[in-house]
Design an enzyme around this catalytic site. Structure first.
Site: not given
Ligand code: PMP
Length: 302
Positions: A55, A187, A154
């Site tokens: 990622r 989300e 990200k």
């Molecule tokens: N959405 C956002 C905006 C985030 O910052 C995160 C944390 N990284 C998540 C979802 C969850 O992703 P992950 O399971 O990879 O931590």
């Protein structure tokens, strides 16, 4: 080892917390120009490290940022950073910023990327949260549209999420639900969302505005193994309000039940059975899966 004695990886060198500084001309600081990852280490194993690195490198590719290490090299540095800090359960923050440049936007004028690995003690959410569940609110701040900034990237640009987080705090809670500009559920500020209705699990697809969370993927995989059906499809707040269960997932949160959304209680206001089953399976999974930081100790502690 106390926090002030921690070693932070900065461009190939280990520095103390006080020494680990980057320039105010770094475009990560000036413009949020960069990418990052949050990663967990469980019992000396880095959970799904390759997925986080995939990622990270894809995010960097999307913004035409060159990471000055191969994925294998960075993986080794991460493992070494955990070892150097003598951590077995940790939260890692991996940041790659554009580096030092001029005051203008032009990334081509930045020298080279800054790469930072911080390995810190993990601050767990209180156990009561998992037992009683979390109330969340819907933020009035809409999730940045995927055609403006793809949610799979990200990046260090988290202002959109921060604005929603401020709304959550002002409403007296920790998480806020974010809708996209068409009103579909995207989300939460730092977590993905799932709902359960009549035994089927739903989560928004990334094109609606959701980060492709590593925990989200692990939960989808686990649900499949447990014989549960997961559907990635867009849904609105109506589906959330009338869901049998709502839960959120993230690296720090793992799986947290949501028992109230806005003023509405979800079902009977208690964590549901599907979420509990998935959390249990997830907690088992993190014990057995991961990149080992202390291979020489494997077997000794079991
Ligand atoms: N959405 C956002 C905006 C985030 O910052 C995160 C944390 N990284 C998540 C979802 C969850 O992703 P992950 O399971 O990879 O931590």
């Amino acid at each position: 080892m106390s926090n002030s004695e921690r070693y932070i990886f900065l461009n190939g060198e280990y520095k103390t917390k006080e020494q680990a500084t980057v320039s105010v001309f770094d475009h990560g600081f000036l413009y949020g120009d960069g990418v990052f990852e949050g990663i967990r280490v469980y019992s000396g194993n880095v959970f799904r490290l390759r997925e986080h690195l995939d990622r990270l490198y894809d995010s960097a590719k999307a913004i035409l940022l060159t990471i000055p290490y191969t994925m294998d090299e960075l993986e080794k540095h991460i493992v070494e950073c955990v070892r150097k800090n003598d951590l077995t359960d940790a939260y890692l923050r991996l940041v790659v910023s554009r580096g030092i440049g001029e005051l203008g936007l032009d990334p081509d004028r930045c020298s080279s990327a800054n790469v930072v690995i911080i390995a810190d003690q993990v601050r767990l959410y209180p156990k009561s949260l998992y037992e009683q569940g979390l109330p969340i609110v819907t933020a009035s701040t809409r999730r940045i549209s995927p055609d403006a900034l793809d949610p799979r990237v990200k990046s260090l640009n988290y202002l959109n999420n921060i604005l929603a987080k401020i709304e959550a705090k002002q409403a007296g809670t920790e998480e806020a639900l974010m809708l996209n500009s068409s009103g579909y559920v995207a989300e939460c500020t730092a977590d993905n969302i799932f709902i359960v209705k009549k035994g089927i699990i739903y989560t928004p697809p990334s094109y609606v505005g959701a980060l492709e969370g590593v925990t989200r993927k692990a939960i989808i995989d686990l649900a499949g193994k447990l014989g549960l059906t997961v559907t990635e499809e867009p849904f609105t707040l109506q589906s959330v309000y009338t869901a049998d269960e709502v839960f959120i997932t993230g690296t720090a949160a793992e799986v947290i039940p949501v028992v109230k959304v806005d003023t509405r209680q979800i079902n009977d206001g208690k964590p549901g059975p599907v979420m509990k089953q998935l959390l249990e399976a997830f907690q088992k999974l993190v014990k057995i899966e991961g990149t080992q930081c202390y291979p020489e100790k494997v077997g000794l502690s079991k």
